[in-house]
Structures are given as C-alpha cells and as structure tokens.
Design an enzyme around this catalytic site. Sequence first.
Site, mmCIF file in Angstrom:
data_model
loop_
_atom_site.group_PDB
_atom_site.id
_atom_site.type_symbol
_atom_site.label_atom_id
_atom_site.label_comp_id
_atom_site.label_asym_id
_atom_site.label_seq_id
_atom_site.Cartn_x
_atom_site.Cartn_y
_atom_site.Cartn_z
ATOM 1 N N CYS A 97 0.846 -1.194 0.000
ATOM 2 C CA CYS A 97 0.000 0.000 0.000
ATOM 3 C C CYS A 97 0.878 1.239 0.000
ATOM 4 C CB CYS A 97 -0.943 0.019 1.199
ATOM 5 S SG CYS A 97 -0.083 0.108 2.782
ATOM 6 N N ASP A 126 17.206 27.667 -26.751
ATOM 7 C CA ASP A 126 16.068 28.199 -26.001
ATOM 8 C C ASP A 126 16.038 27.735 -24.548
ATOM 9 O OD1 ASP A 126 15.020 29.486 -28.313
ATOM 10 O OD2 ASP A 126 14.260 27.561 -29.000
ATOM 11 N N CYS A 136 3.185 1.797 2.964
ATOM 12 C CA CYS A 136 4.453 1.054 2.892
ATOM 13 C C CYS A 136 5.503 1.899 2.174
ATOM 14 C CB CYS A 136 4.266 -0.262 2.130
ATOM 15 S SG CYS A 136 3.166 -1.461 2.897
ATOM 16 N N ASP A 196 13.636 24.586 -29.240
ATOM 17 C CA ASP A 196 14.447 23.449 -29.685
ATOM 18 C C ASP A 196 15.260 22.809 -28.577
ATOM 19 O OD1 ASP A 196 16.580 25.138 -29.258
ATOM 20 O OD2 ASP A 196 17.002 25.494 -31.369
ATOM 21 N N ASP A 216 8.993 29.252 -30.237
ATOM 22 C CA ASP A 216 10.141 29.731 -30.982
ATOM 23 C C ASP A 216 9.838 29.449 -32.453
ATOM 24 O OD1 ASP A 216 12.908 30.514 -31.539
ATOM 25 O OD2 ASP A 216 13.181 28.388 -31.977
#
Length: 720
Positions: free
Chosen positions: A18, A619, A21, A615, A417
């Site tokens: 679970c 950028d 845990c 790209d 861009d």
Amino acid sequence: MAKTTQETITFDVEGMTCASCALRIERVLGKQEGVDEAVVNFAGQEARVAVNPRVDVEGLSAAVAKLGYTVTAVAEGQDRRSPAERYSEEVIYQRRNVLLAALLTVPLMALAMLGDDSTWQRIAQGILATPVVFVFGAQFHRIAWMRLRSLDATMDTLISVGTLAAFGYSIWALLTDDPVFFETAAMIVTLILLGRFFEARAKGRASQAVTKLLELSAREARVIRDNAQVMVDPLDLRPGEKMIVLPGEKIPSDGVVVAGQSSVDESMLTGESHPVMRTVGDEVFGATVNQEGRLEVEVTNIGPNTALARIVKLVEEAQASKAPVQRLADKISGVFVPVVIVISLAVFVGWMIGNGEVATALRNAVAVLIIACPCALGLATPTAIMVGSGRGAELGVLFKNAEVFERARSIDTVVFDKTGTLTRGAMTLSDVTCDGSEEEFLYRVGSLEAASGHPIGKAVALGAEERGIEIGEPETVSAVAGSGVTGTIDGVEMTIGKPKLLANHGLRIPTHLEDAMNEFERQGKTAFLAGWNGAAQGVLAVADTVRETAAGAVSQLEADGAGAAMITGDNRTTAEAIGIQVGISDIVAEVLPSDKADEVLALQRMGNTVAFVGDGINDAPALTAADLGMAVGSGTDVAIEAGDIVLVSGDPRLAVTALRLARATFRTIRQNLGWAFGYNTAAIPLAAAGLLNPMIAAAAMAFSSVSVVTNSLRLRRFDG
C-alpha cells in the site's frame, strides 16, 4: 559497497502492499547518512535514491530490511524485470491463492447458510476456515507481524487484525455455544485475495508502456566483421562498426547512413505514422523499421545511449516521480491506518456499552477495519501517472516528472520559438523567376551553388535536384564572403548573390527581376540574383518553410482556450510573414536567445501562465523560465535536459497533444482521489453504525481499488 560518484540509485522493492508502505520506506531511506532524497513508487515497486559520494548501499538495504521489505540495487545497464513482469508473477501467485481459498470458502459458506448449529457443523466450518485464514491469508499476517515489530501498521495490519479477531472469537464461541464467524474470516480473506488478483492484473496493464518500448528493439544485428556479414546481438555492437539493414528489418542501433537510401518508419520514436526518407549522411535510430531499400549504417550509439534507451529511462523516471497531490495522499495514508485501528476499538467499546453483545460489537469493529483499507488512496495517483506517461511515449510526448500534469492545467499562453518549431529549421528553395529556360537556369545556378558549401547553396542545389534537374561540375568556384559566389560552368562565367555583387561584376539587373526580388523579401524570404553574359538572368528565393501542421496546432490551442505567441531572433518582416501563415498575431521579433527568457517573464508578470516550445538548446533559458517548458527533440538527442516535456518529433501539434494528455491525466488523478477519499469517508460511518457486515466491506474495499486502476486505464485510449 561505497559509491565514488554522486548518482541516483534505483532499487527494486519487494513486499510493498500500500501507499503507507512506500511512505515508510521513503522516510527511512531519507534519514540514512549520504542520502539527499528518496522517492518510492508503490505502483512501480521501485525506489530511486539520490546519494552523495560516500553512501553505503548495503547499509541502505539493511535499513529497509529491518522494516520487513527487500530492496535490491539495480546496476546501470543491468537487465531487470519490468513492472509488468513483476505484476505478471503477482497475478499468478494471487490467482492460485484465491482459487484454492475459494474451494474451501464456498462449502464453508454453504454450511453457514444451512442454519444448523450442531457441534459437528461448527467444527467443520472451523476446519475449512483454518487453511484459508492461516495459509492463503498468511501474506497479510506475515507483513502485519513485521510491521508490529517496528511499531508500524499498514492495510495488511487491518486485514490481519480483522480476520484473526473474527477467527479467534469463533474459537471461543465454539466452546461456549455462541454464534461463530468462521465464514466471515474466510470470506474476508478470499475477497481480499480476489481484489489483489484483479489489482495486480490491472496494474500490470498500466505498467506495460515501458515493456512495450523495450520489446521494440531488434533481436539481431547484421554487421560486417573481417570482411564478412555476421549476425550478432545488438548489445554486442561497437561504435564505428557497419550494420547492414535489409528491407523490412528493424535497425539494431543508432547510427549514420553511409550507403543506400530508404524510407524508415520512425513512429515508435516520434509518434508520426508517415515514413521518412533517409539517405547517406542521415541519422537513423535503433528499433525503427527500414521500409524498402538496403541501408549500410555506421553505429554511433549503443545500449543505454540510444534514443530508445533514453526514452525508456525518461518514461521510467516520470512514472517514479510524485505529483504534489500524491504527496498529500501518501501523508494521509501514512496516518490513516493507526487512526482506523483506534476508530475500530472505539466502535467495539461503543457497541459493547450500547447493547452488550460481543458478536455485534466484534462484527462492526471488523467491518470498520476492512472497509477503511486505504488501497484505492495509494493507487489513485501512481497508476494514472503510469498510464498517462506511457501513452505519451507512444504518441511521441515524454513527460519528465509528475508535476507536469498539475502545471499543464493552468497554461493559458503557449509561446513558440519560430525556427525549427513552427518552421522546419532548414532553408529550402521556395521561388524561381528567370528569363528563358528554368531548367537551364537551375542547372547552372544549382551546379555552382552545390560546390560553394554554403547552407543557402545547398538549399538551391537540393531544390534543383527535387525538380528533376541533374547538376554538373563547375570548372571554378569562388565564394565572396557575405555577398555570394562566382565561378564558371561549361565555360560560362557566372555571378550569384546580392545586387551589389552583380553590379560590381558589370551585370545589369532588369527592372522586373528587381521587382520580383523585392516582393520575395516582403514575404520574409531570402532573395538573390544570378547572372551571366552581362545581365541578371533570374532571381531565386529560399525560406525556412512553415511546417504543414503549424497552423492546425495554433487553431487547436485557441479552441482549447490558450493563446499562441511567437518569439524569434529573425527580422520582423520574416516573423510577421510566418505569423500570417500560422495564424499568430502576437509576435516578438529580433530577440537574442539570451533575451527570450525575459520575454517569457514579461508575459508571466502580466498574469499569464506560460508554456514555451523551443528546440531545447538555444532556447534553454526560456524553457526554464516558463511555467512549462516543451523541448522539441531532434531524434538523436531528445533534449532531455532542456524542458519539462520532450516533443520527440518536430510536429507542433504534439504541443497540443502534450497539454491535452497532461490535463486528462490530472483529471483522472482527481477522479481517483475523489473516489478514494469519498469512499473511505462515507464507508467508515456506515460500518461503525452496523450497516455493513465484514464480508460486504471486504468486497467493497476490493472493488474500490480495482475501480481506481480501471479508471486510470482509460487513458490508454487517449488519441490527442
């Protein structure tokens, strides 16, 4: 075993049942010396631990082992079982348990329903219930005991306490002629096992994305060694070796085409269904499919460095990460179990005070324990992330972390861009106007430009070849820096370039060609002249052409309620021409790469939540500054470090797909959490009030977990 370099260690984890845990292991690992951060993924059954140079990996394993879990460090490049394979084993294990438990529980229920309270019948019920509770339900008791030794509790504690209480009371009742609850204990175990079986099967389906990606790899590679072709395992390839790939075969590893030409199906990498043409000098990638021609490929990347391996790693990391909303759910799960035990005890005491019937008090207390198991809460977020990120990989969208799913929902502005994103990022010959034969004009100009080595010259030469014109070999070629090129082809002296260059060489420029050149430049294209025999003979224009899908992507964003903008370092005339073609009016032009981030920040100061699509290299500052950075991958390097999302192909529509899928995934997370919280909130009071018996509670708890996983699986059908 001490590590000498800082890294992230991945562990396979066994024994988690679970979310509490996972939270417990995460907490213990985070406290160990040398650990900077630990993230445990319950759905993926793994832990990722960021460590400093002096960490003791064996010490980490030992610390977790004290909690009753087993963790195994996975070495870099080591073959490991995928989550789907582990869940497959879990399915087999739980199927066997539930079938054998049911074989005993069905006749036990039949005996209980007969209403015969004879001693032999009650003893028979006890005999049938014993192996169900203590053999097939042993997994719950074993884990509960381990947690008790460390003064902890999980959902297995609730199941163990509930079933043992019902069984123990029944033994006492057998001796005192009171009603027995053997069938309740057995049915709870059987129903929980049935839920575990369905849950494991559903989680296996949810975790199939990485397995499917790995299965895409080629099984054999045809390589040239000692002047002969031999078949080898792709893992045995070495950079620099030559692979031969025949039509219909998968390309075994990343490389560069050194001979041949063929169309290649790269859909597994980019999500794009149309094959792309690859020829000498082009890069190709492992697991893509050669369609029609024979290719000779020089190996560049192998093993974990291939594009496919990096995509798999990115998907795994996204699935292992946690969204803020999941951290909240984990914290709640961590304290939920002890609180439920206290509530259950209070219910038992309350009913004893109220009516004094031990059987009724025990039944309602057990119902509270069973109905409150927070399984669904622990599965709500990780299963949705697993399916959503896996589906994204199939579509060519890679999510770096789970926080993306939350951030995507508030994006209202997407900034593109221009170069390489809305446009192809490479010059192409767009227009030709000439006096006389266009074929002869392009033959002469293309031949000279092909030999110049300039990117514009390459575009002209390629444009001529695409028009079916075979270029020749010039006798002389001379580049004039910043102006153009001169040379001789078939004895004809030529000048190609700006008007000033032609004027310097005594070439007259006709008015109609000058007008055509001015018009091309107004359209944002790069125009230049070519002339010989005393006059300009024609004008050519090259342009970074708009991607066919760019306008559609912009209109889809607007339909989704997000505005589109463009930032570019290009001149305003060119930028506005591109903007008209794609439908963007909000344009910032002539911006240096270092200033793009400032433009993003300016939009944010205006109250916009911004996604930036670029790209991933020039950028990078803007990608980082944006609320959501989308890096356009080039195929070879999918710009993993640049943004929050990687768009593997250059198709701008993937930005739309990424936002829609992220929002759909987060919507699914909220639905799952809403169901899990609502279920527990509503069910506990019903059980405490005596309106749910333990068997119905067990069935409802199992149904809750399965429903959450099933809801997440709907994301597999997402198509953008």
